[in-house]
Write an enzyme that holds these catalytic residues in place. Structure first.
Site, PDB file in Angstrom:
ATOM      1  N   TRP A 191       0.713  -1.361  -0.073  1.00 28.87           N
ATOM      2  CA  TRP A 191       0.094  -0.135   0.112  1.00 28.87           C
ATOM      3  C   TRP A 191       0.933   1.344   0.114  1.00 28.87           C
ATOM      4  O   TRP A 191       0.751   2.429  -0.671  1.00 28.87           O
ATOM      5  CB  TRP A 191      -1.093  -0.058   1.235  1.00 28.87           C
ATOM      6  CG  TRP A 191      -1.911  -1.092   0.877  1.00 28.87           C
ATOM      7  CD1 TRP A 191      -2.172  -2.275   1.740  1.00 28.87           C
ATOM      8  CD2 TRP A 191      -2.767  -1.179  -0.145  1.00 28.87           C
ATOM      9  NE1 TRP A 191      -3.051  -3.073   1.124  1.00 28.87           N
ATOM     10  CE2 TRP A 191      -3.626  -2.645  -0.015  1.00 28.87           C
ATOM     11  CE3 TRP A 191      -3.217  -0.533  -1.273  1.00 28.87           C
ATOM     12  CZ2 TRP A 191      -4.521  -3.084  -0.700  1.00 28.87           C
ATOM     13  CZ3 TRP A 191      -4.193  -1.086  -2.147  1.00 28.87           C
ATOM     14  CH2 TRP A 191      -4.915  -2.318  -1.784  1.00 28.87           C
ATOM     15  N   ASP A 207      -1.508   6.934   5.766  1.00 23.30           N
ATOM     16  CA  ASP A 207      -2.473   5.946   5.117  1.00 23.30           C
ATOM     17  C   ASP A 207      -3.087   4.927   6.306  1.00 23.30           C
ATOM     18  O   ASP A 207      -2.067   4.179   6.764  1.00 23.30           O
ATOM     19  CB  ASP A 207      -2.182   5.259   4.068  1.00 23.30           C
ATOM     20  CG  ASP A 207      -3.168   4.140   3.540  1.00 23.30           C
ATOM     21  OD1 ASP A 207      -4.377   3.993   4.055  1.00 23.30           O
ATOM     22  OD2 ASP A 207      -2.864   3.595   2.504  1.00 23.30           O
ATOM     23  N   LYS A 257     -12.686  -1.155   6.507  1.00 22.97           N
ATOM     24  CA  LYS A 257     -11.994  -2.177   7.341  1.00 22.97           C
ATOM     25  C   LYS A 257     -12.254  -1.804   8.687  1.00 22.97           C
ATOM     26  O   LYS A 257     -12.742  -2.849   9.382  1.00 22.97           O
ATOM     27  CB  LYS A 257     -10.526  -2.142   6.898  1.00 22.97           C
ATOM     28  CG  LYS A 257     -10.036  -2.679   5.614  1.00 22.97           C
ATOM     29  CD  LYS A 257      -8.951  -2.042   5.309  1.00 22.97           C
ATOM     30  CE  LYS A 257      -8.656  -1.940   3.847  1.00 22.97           C
ATOM     31  NZ  LYS A 257      -8.693  -3.454   3.295  1.00 22.97           N
TER      32      LYS A 257
HETATM   33  C1  LIG Z   1      -3.528   0.437   3.943  1.00 20.27           C
HETATM   34  C2  LIG Z   1      -4.403   0.381   2.423  1.00 20.27           C
HETATM   35  N1  LIG Z   1      -4.307   1.407   1.942  1.00 20.27           N
HETATM   36  C3  LIG Z   1      -5.061   1.690   0.717  1.00 20.27           C
HETATM   37  C4  LIG Z   1      -6.187   0.571   0.574  1.00 20.27           C
HETATM   38  C5  LIG Z   1      -6.959   0.819  -0.738  1.00 20.27           C
HETATM   39  O1  LIG Z   1      -8.179   1.295  -0.474  1.00 20.27           O
HETATM   40  P1  LIG Z   1      -9.369   1.435  -1.618  1.00 20.27           P
HETATM   41  O2  LIG Z   1      -9.475   0.141  -2.298  1.00 20.27           O
HETATM   42  O3  LIG Z   1     -10.419   1.916  -0.825  1.00 20.27           O
HETATM   43  O4  LIG Z   1      -8.655   2.277  -2.594  1.00 20.27           O
HETATM   44  C6  LIG Z   1      -6.290  -0.543   1.193  1.00 20.27           C
HETATM   45  C7  LIG Z   1      -7.296  -1.821   0.847  1.00 20.27           C
HETATM   46  O5  LIG Z   1      -7.508  -2.445   0.479  1.00 20.27           O
HETATM   47  C8  LIG Z   1      -5.261  -0.538   2.428  1.00 20.27           C
HETATM   48  O6  LIG Z   1      -5.445  -1.852   3.085  1.00 20.27           O
END
Ligand SMILES: Cc1ncc(COP(=O)(O)O)c(C=O)c1O
Length: 369
Positions: free
Chosen positions: A109, A179, A203
């Protein structure tokens, strides 16, 4: 017609969208056709109505109260998931192509977040854990930071690799951007240390469709009327989370989850204590399994939210998941990039369900050693 009831529910260890508190689901069910005092479903009312205005304001105020958000920061909601923030952060915070963003890369991520930086300015990878398959986090003295960086980004909880910062990295003067998608509202946090915090809801604080953003007000001037309106944080704040029709149902659910955190769980300090207790149950078992289970993360960097481990072979991993499924547990497959098992035990995962997984793991190890 079959009627599903709470008793038919599996123990859902999915990484997200993830388990919600049962009382929240029950309230949603009870109010689905007719929001008390409104006469319509929350899904049927205008986002400009007084009723929805109250729901939005309530969700926002609950986040402010839970995190004691100071006056220096604004809280608002957006769509586009955490992924849109990967673009919005460099677009807004880098004021020209000469400015640098420091990015701490600890897993999938945080790496994704860094990938949009070069569209807007210079990327400095302050640390990269890929050499050790993202199984550890850096100490402050390992970070190669840029003096005068426009900001430093990190991901507090790497959902896929099961790593979590216990304390924010120390980045001197540059605004810290985090994040928190997979550990938002899981423990108390000193918001004044951050320039920007963002978290998709699916989550730890609701369902897919809404992302919470907390931004230090002085950073809003950086957007400076040079961006398309929708991508401009200052416009989003000015528009009160309503530059377009917001995800009304998702915001309603986030409000209910925050209310549950406040009124049932007793706030973030207590939530954090329970989260530690849940994680300890699984990690202690892994550590005393004499190698039957192996954790992915280095012990001091382990996530309290996503417990990532493996068995001796992919075949044993598969057997584990199959038998767990037969015992009413779901969502335990590791992410395809890491393999093994991942038990996501977010805020809403009851400790009783973690005990069931713990006992299953103990029994599985005994039978298969
Ligand atoms: C730490 C983290 N950042 C970003 C994301 C991406 O999130 P989204 O699918 O809502 O863009 C996720 C999830 O899947 C995540 O766990």
């Amino acid at each position: 017609m079959s009627v599903s009831t709470a008793t038919d529910r599996v123990l859902n260890f999915s990484a997200g969208p993830a388990v919600l508190p049962l009382v929240v689901l029950e309230q949603i069910r009870d109010e689905l056709l007719n929001l008390p005092g409104v006469g319509s479903s929350v899904m049927e009312i205008s986002h400009r109505s007084a009723a929805f205005g109250e729901i939005l304001d309530d969700a926002r105020k609950r986040i402010v109260a839970l995190h004691n958000v100071p006056e220096t920061h604004d809280v608002f909601f957006m769509q586009g998931g955490a992924t849109l923030q990967n673009t919005m952060i460099p677009a807004n915070l880098l004021m020209d192509e000469e400015q640098t963003a420091d990015c701490i890369i600890t897993g999938t991520w945080s790496k994704k977040n860094s990938q949009d930086v070069p569209f807007y300015g210079k990327l400095n990878v302050a640390w990269d854990g890929s050499d050790t398959h993202f199984n550890q986090l850096p100490n402050d003295d390992q970070l190669r930071l840029t003096s005068g960086a426009a900001y430093c980004h990190y991901t507090s909880n790497e959902t896929i690799h099961g790593l979590q910062f216990r304390n924010p990295p120390n980045v001197d003067d540059s605004p810290l951007v985090v994040d928190q998608s997979s550990d938002f509202l899981s423990e108390p946090l000193d918001i004044s240390r951050f320039g920007l915090i963002y978290a998709c809801a699916q989550k730890n604080c609701g369902i897919a469709g809404v992302t919470a953003v907390i931004i230090r007000k002085d950073l809003l001037v950086r957007s400076g009327n040079r961006l398309p309106r929708y991508l401009d944080y200052a416009q989003q704040v000015k528009g009160g989370s309503m530059l377009n029709t917001p995800p009304t149902f998702a915001i309603y659910v986030t409000g209910l989850v925050c209310k549950w955190l406040q009124e049932t769980m007793g706030g973030l300090a207590e939530m954090s204590r329970v989260n530690q207790e849940k994680a300890d149950l699984l990690y202690d078992l892994i550590d005393t399994s004499e190698g039957f289970y192996t954790g992915h993360a280095q012990p001091h960097n382990r996530s309290l939210m996503n417990v990532v481990f493996r068995l001796k072979s992919p075949e044993m991993d598969a057997k584990f998941v199959n038998e767990a499924t037969e015992h009413g547990m779901a969502g335990l497959n590791g992410h395809r990039s890491v393999g093994g098992i991942r038990a996501s035990i977010y805020n809403a995962m009851p400790i009783e369900s973690v005990r069931v997984l713990h006992d299953f793991m103990l029994d599985f190890a005994k039978k298969n050693s």
